[in-house]
Design a protein around this motif. Sequence first.
Motif, PDB file in Angstrom:
ATOM      1  N   GLU A 216      -3.318   3.159  -4.698  1.00  0.00           N
ATOM      2  CA  GLU A 216      -2.647   2.325  -3.703  1.00  0.00           C
ATOM      3  C   GLU A 216      -1.253   2.864  -3.406  1.00  0.00           C
ATOM      4  N   ARG A 217      -0.522   3.277  -4.443  1.00  0.00           N
ATOM      5  CA  ARG A 217       0.824   3.814  -4.245  1.00  0.00           C
ATOM      6  C   ARG A 217       0.799   5.152  -3.499  1.00  0.00           C
TER       7      ARG A 217
ATOM      8  N   ARG B 251      -1.237   6.016  -1.156  1.00  0.00           N
ATOM      9  CA  ARG B 251      -1.440   5.743   0.271  1.00  0.00           C
ATOM     10  C   ARG B 251      -0.142   5.335   0.953  1.00  0.00           C
ATOM     11  N   ARG B 252       0.785   4.787   0.192  1.00  0.00           N
ATOM     12  CA  ARG B 252       2.075   4.365   0.762  1.00  0.00           C
ATOM     13  C   ARG B 252       3.209   5.325   0.415  1.00  0.00           C
ATOM     14  N   LYS B 253       2.875   6.412  -0.243  1.00  0.00           N
ATOM     15  CA  LYS B 253       3.899   7.327  -0.739  1.00  0.00           C
ATOM     16  C   LYS B 253       4.639   8.035   0.375  1.00  0.00           C
ATOM     17  N   GLY B 254       3.922   8.336   1.449  1.00  0.00           N
ATOM     18  CA  GLY B 254       4.537   9.074   2.534  1.00  0.00           C
ATOM     19  C   GLY B 254       4.482  10.568   2.295  1.00  0.00           C
TER      20      GLY B 254
ATOM     21  N   ARG C 153       8.973  10.881   1.020  1.00  0.00           N
ATOM     22  CA  ARG C 153       7.907  10.361   0.178  1.00  0.00           C
ATOM     23  C   ARG C 153       8.474   9.731  -1.091  1.00  0.00           C
TER      24      ARG C 153
ATOM     25  N   ASP D 205      14.949   3.607   0.972  1.00  0.00           N
ATOM     26  CA  ASP D 205      14.080   2.479   0.623  1.00  0.00           C
ATOM     27  C   ASP D 205      14.762   1.664  -0.482  1.00  0.00           C
TER      28      ASP D 205
ATOM     29  N   SER E 221       7.953   0.284  -6.667  1.00  0.00           N
ATOM     30  CA  SER E 221       7.284   1.407  -7.321  1.00  0.00           C
ATOM     31  C   SER E 221       7.824   1.639  -8.721  1.00  0.00           C
TER      32      SER E 221
ATOM     33  N   ALA F  18      -1.434  -3.987  -2.504  1.00  0.00           N
ATOM     34  CA  ALA F  18      -2.209  -3.690  -1.301  1.00  0.00           C
ATOM     35  C   ALA F  18      -1.943  -4.691  -0.180  1.00  0.00           C
TER      36      ALA F  18
ATOM     37  N   ARG G 254       0.818  -6.266   0.511  1.00  0.00           N
ATOM     38  CA  ARG G 254       2.255  -6.441   0.643  1.00  0.00           C
ATOM     39  C   ARG G 254       2.643  -7.008   1.998  1.00  0.00           C
ATOM     40  N   ASP G 255       2.145  -6.406   3.078  1.00  0.00           N
ATOM     41  CA  ASP G 255       2.545  -6.835   4.416  1.00  0.00           C
ATOM     42  C   ASP G 255       2.120  -8.274   4.702  1.00  0.00           C
TER      43      ASP G 255
END
Length: 412
Positions: free
Chosen positions: A23-24, A26-29, A34, A83, A88, A121, A123-124
């Motif tokens: 999951e992290r 996918r959001r790492k950038g 990143r 950020d 994280s 997952a 979060r939004d």
Amino acid sequence: MTHTLDLAGAAAALGIGMLIGLERERRKGQGELRAFAGLRTYSITALLGYVTQQVGGGLLLGLIAGCLAVIASTAYWKSQDKDPGITSEVTLLMVLVLGAGCGDAPERAIAIGVVVAGLLAYRDKLHNFARIQLTDIEMRDGLLLLIVALVVLPLAPDRFIGPYGALNPRTICTLTVLLMAVGAVGHVAVRALGPRYGYVVGAIASGFASSTVTVAAMGQIVGKEPQHLRTLAAAAIFSNIATVTQMALILGAVEPRLLSQMAWPLLAGFATTALYGAALMLRAPTTAASQIIKVGGAFDLKLALIMVLTLTGITFLSSVMLHHFGQVGVMLTATLSGFADAHASIASIAALATSGQLSLEAASIPILLVVSCNALSKCLVAWVSGGRTFAAYVIAGQVLLTGAMWLGTLLR
């Protein structure tokens, strides 16, 4: 001391690390923006926690956690201008602890890991719910419900006090929590499904806790939303579906032969309730989509307390009559106790039939008396909570339900 590493525990730790790390990742950038940790880092951290706990115990785990905290703090300091969140970094420490916990309680660690992954997952959606959808009034009501349920209720003494030993503080607090919870469940269902179906779904679900309390909760809402009168009345009637279902479950668990004997009355009551509730729903006006979500409190504490006092008064009256008139048989006992709680009375009658103190043929009448008295109690609660018009709809439904069950018994 030498410890043997359990491969099952190591696999559980690796699974937790990979789940959260995926999951992290996918959001790492990508590129310079990143995040500092992804799939590999979380997986290795989980295994590190497991191995550290198995080899060195809590002391070594504490040292490793301290080092990891320094690394996470450094990474946060470097990226705080991009950020400002620390999700994280905190999650990395959580993965270390969960990995360590896989040695003694892998099931618990896995369950917590799944919850953590779900929180990350969604979060939004969680942020949107907290900032936009959840109102200040709903937040206040939610906190009040938690305080009463988790603080006041456990402290309430569970013993009978007062004249005739009729009042139990724990029971009174439980009724209050139930009424507040029923209102909250209905409120959430309405926010999710709209008034037309949300109240019905919430009432059926809440009916398994207490159909009488559900009727009271629907009556409370009528005062605030009179335009949904028929829908709320239908929801109150539909809560009887839970009552009939629970009756069948209780009879089947205590005395299956009695359930077989009461099958037709129960089916008649279930069908009548469903048909009458559906008829009210068909006559209920539809609500425009723009009016579906109504901002307001999840429940009314003042009205909840009034309804609790009403139900407590019914219980007290039953105790007074039993004290003065004595035990004149199962009929009187069932009649009086049915005003407050149908399920406990039905369980008692079924237990008497199981022990042979009451024949199966004779048990039907006390059960129907319980249902009749409980229906009368709901009619009174509907009148007090929702007014004359709401009570008229509820009374008609309760009369049809009770009549159908009596008729089913006579014709079986």
